[in-house]
Design an enzyme around this catalytic site. Structure first.
Site, PDB file in Angstrom:
ATOM      1  N   LYS A 194       0.883  -1.117  -0.065  1.00 36.70           N
ATOM      2  CA  LYS A 194      -0.139  -0.120  -0.123  1.00 36.70           C
ATOM      3  C   LYS A 194       0.715   1.150   0.118  1.00 36.70           C
ATOM      4  O   LYS A 194       1.283   1.664   0.956  1.00 36.70           O
ATOM      5  CB  LYS A 194      -0.882   0.037   1.172  1.00 36.70           C
ATOM      6  CG  LYS A 194      -2.204   0.611   1.048  1.00 36.70           C
ATOM      7  CD  LYS A 194      -2.050   2.075   0.719  1.00 36.70           C
ATOM      8  CE  LYS A 194      -2.005   3.049   1.832  1.00 36.70           C
ATOM      9  NZ  LYS A 194      -1.584   4.511   1.581  1.00 36.70           N
ATOM     10  N   THR A 250       1.217   7.269  13.182  1.00 33.54           N
ATOM     11  CA  THR A 250       0.828   6.128  12.622  1.00 33.54           C
ATOM     12  C   THR A 250       1.266   4.613  12.875  1.00 33.54           C
ATOM     13  O   THR A 250       0.551   3.882  13.039  1.00 33.54           O
ATOM     14  CB  THR A 250       0.913   6.298  10.860  1.00 33.54           C
ATOM     15  OG1 THR A 250       0.507   7.813  10.380  1.00 33.54           O
ATOM     16  CG2 THR A 250       0.010   5.383  10.025  1.00 33.54           C
ATOM     17  N   CYS A 303      14.320   9.825   6.591  1.00 41.19           N
ATOM     18  CA  CYS A 303      13.845   9.582   8.060  1.00 41.19           C
ATOM     19  C   CYS A 303      15.234   9.952   8.963  1.00 41.19           C
ATOM     20  O   CYS A 303      15.060   9.871  10.024  1.00 41.19           O
ATOM     21  CB  CYS A 303      13.309   8.340   8.335  1.00 41.19           C
ATOM     22  SG  CYS A 303      14.411   7.087   7.471  1.00 41.19           S
TER      23      CYS A 303
END
Ligand code: NAD
Length: 495
Positions: A194, A250, A303
């Site tokens: 996804k 998340t 990140c």
């Protein structure tokens, strides 16, 4: 402005009516709402994707499960490795097309798309391909009592967990998508990806190339959509493991959802507030080019990139003066123009988030240089250096994930370690010094999954990567990921 030509096949691919990629083909449900894909350099909508429903997700997950049971887990490890290598070959052949798709959707400078994202994707996939034949159990001698001469032995099998849900962020969708494909397929699992709703196209294209590479239909599926599509995927009873890369909030939600789904396996690669510590002996002129490059690559939307710079007080002013000069001279503009080194932020919500943090800094007079919002189309903000005096400042605590670095002076190494570790994050850090005795004493004290010395933000497939504290669960690359994608089965025998 000297922009590269967009390849004809890229134009054709972008213009398609995109659906999901399930069982080797496109799957379009006309009833599903559409999501706009916007080019962040122009703010123009260039494509739309489907917002995947629970029904589409279930079809994809079921196909992945059938392919896992009947095809992929039965294929020899050597053959699986060959196919992953073939996919790497095809990514090389189609490198420019993939690089352009990344640049058009993520605003990534074209040279970074070409020489970092696509080139590294190939290298990482080849590493995963080489691991297929190296997944091992062990033999064990149990100490059970022998009454009548009976003997015992035991061994462990490593078996693939099954179908993996690979949920991918927008910053390096092609490369992170490929990490998840490589981790899953090399261990005998199949995958439903996804991708981020902002940067879906390159992941759809990889799935197509996988079919050309001879990877069986159903081994790599892609469902497109928003966070809810990801939630449906985690809930699917055909999915045995979730591999998520994205933000901490998340990640926590996904972890909770996975636990509620009968302890579904989960690995989390999350955000950071990474420290770069410049000790008193650093030569600012020598380290500055590499420090700036690792901080501002892809507009700081990496990140592991440093966001907190700790510099010894004796070098503070020199660093600020020289870093400001470098940042002010950075060519900023279209990511399709190879002479620019700095492009737009990747999407509107993120642009708004970075502006919010810059406004906080502006109100308090903390901006040393940059942080200007450029007029005209595109989400452009000039790279910013921000002065922080208080470690409780939001700019020092929260991940901005953008072109904003905070700088603070330290007096001694004890204070430095306390400040570095005073964070909920623990993804990465770097120490810059030629005093190796000091460096070697600092490394074990730093709470981070990766520590670099005189470098930062470099990843290598042979070196494990992942976060401590709220920056994640599990490790990627090397052979460290294999634990997360396999179950150990213990077999004990009496003879
Ligand atoms: P995000 O958490 O907003 O979204 C990541 C993905 O999760 C997207 O595909 C999104 O659609 C999906 N998603 C959102 N809510 C969901 C839900 N409830 N259930 C299932 N899926 C859901 O992150 P982002 O903004 O796309 O990416 C930026 C973040 O990713 C930063 O925090 C960055 O540090 C982190 N990141 C970490 C790594 C790493 O390796 N540690 C690498 C790249 C990015």
């Amino acid at each position: 402005m000297n922009q590269i030509e967009i390849l004809e096949q890229v134009q054709e691919f972008v213009a398609r009516q995109h659906g999901h990629f399930i069982n080797g083909q496109y799957y379009l449900d006309q009833k599903e709402p559409r999501i706009d894909i916007t080019n962040p350099a122009t703010e123009k909508v260039i494509a739309t994707i489907a917002d995947g429903s629970a029904t589409s997700v279930e079809i994809a997950a079921k196909n992945a499960q059938d392919t896992f049971k009947n095809v992929w887990s039965k294929m020899s490890p050597y053959e699986r490795g060959l196919k992953l290598n073939k996919l790497a070959d095809l990514i090389e052949v189609n490198a420019e097309e993939l690089a352009q798709l990344e640049t058009l959707t993520a605003g990534k400078q074209i040279n970074i798309s070409r020489h970092l994202e696509v080139a590294q994707t190939v290298i990482f996939l080849r590493h995963f391909a080489s691991n297929t034949t190296k997944i091992e159990g062990k033999t064990i001698q149990p100490s059970l009592p022998s009454m009548q001469g009976e003997q015992y032995t035991a061994f462990t099998l490593r078996q693939p967990v099954g179908v993996v849900a690979g949920i991918v962020p927008w910053n390096f969708s092609l490369m992170i998508g490929a990490w998840k494909i490589g981790s899953a397929l090399s261990t005998g699992c199949t995958i439903v990806l996804k991708p981020s709703e902002f940067t879906t196209l390159s992941v759809l294209r990889i799935a197509e190339l996988a079919i050309e590479a001879g990877i069986p239909a159903g081994a790599i599926n892609v469902v497109t959509g928003l966070g809810l599509t990801g939630q449906h995927l985690i809930d699917s009873s055909s999915v045995q493991k979730v591999s998520f890369t994205g933000s901490v909030p998340t990640g926590i939600r996904i972890g909770q959802q996975a636990m509620q789904n009968d302890l579904k396996r989960v690995s989390l690669e999350l955000g950071g507030k990474n420290a770069a510590a410049l000790l008193a002996d650093v030569n600012i002129d020598e380290i500055l080019p590499i420090l700036i490059q690792s901080t501002f690559v892809h507009q700081g939307q990496v990140c592991a990139a440093p966001e907190r710079i700790f510099v010894h007080q004796s070098k503070y002013q020199e660093l600020v003066t020289k870093a400001s000069a470098v940042l002010e001279s950075m060519p900023i503009g279209s990511p399709l123009d190879p002479s620019n080194v700095f492009g737009p932020l990747s999407n509107k919500p993120h642009y708004e988030k970075v502006k919010y943090y810059l406004n906080l800094a502006k109100e308090k007079g903390q901006i040393l240089t940059g942080g200007e919002i450029l007029d005209g189309e595109g989400y452009y903000i000039t790279p910013a250096l921000v002065k922080v005096d208080d470690v409780n400042d939001p700019l020092f605590i929260e991940e901005t994930f953008g072109p904003v670095i905070s700088v603070i002076a330290f007096e001694d190494e004890d204070q430095l370690i306390d400040m570095i570790n005073d964070s909920r994050f623990g993804l990465a850090a770097s120490v810059w010094s030629n005093d190796m005795s000091k460096v070697m004493r600092l490394i074990p004290k730093i709470e981070a999954g990766s520590v670099w010395v005189n470098m930062h933000t470099f990843l290598d497939p042979a070196v494990p990567f992942g976060g401590m504290k709220a920056s994640g669960l599990g490790r990627e690359f090397s052979d460290a990921y294999i634990d997360d994608y396999t179950e150990i089965k213990s077999v004990m025998m009496r003879f």
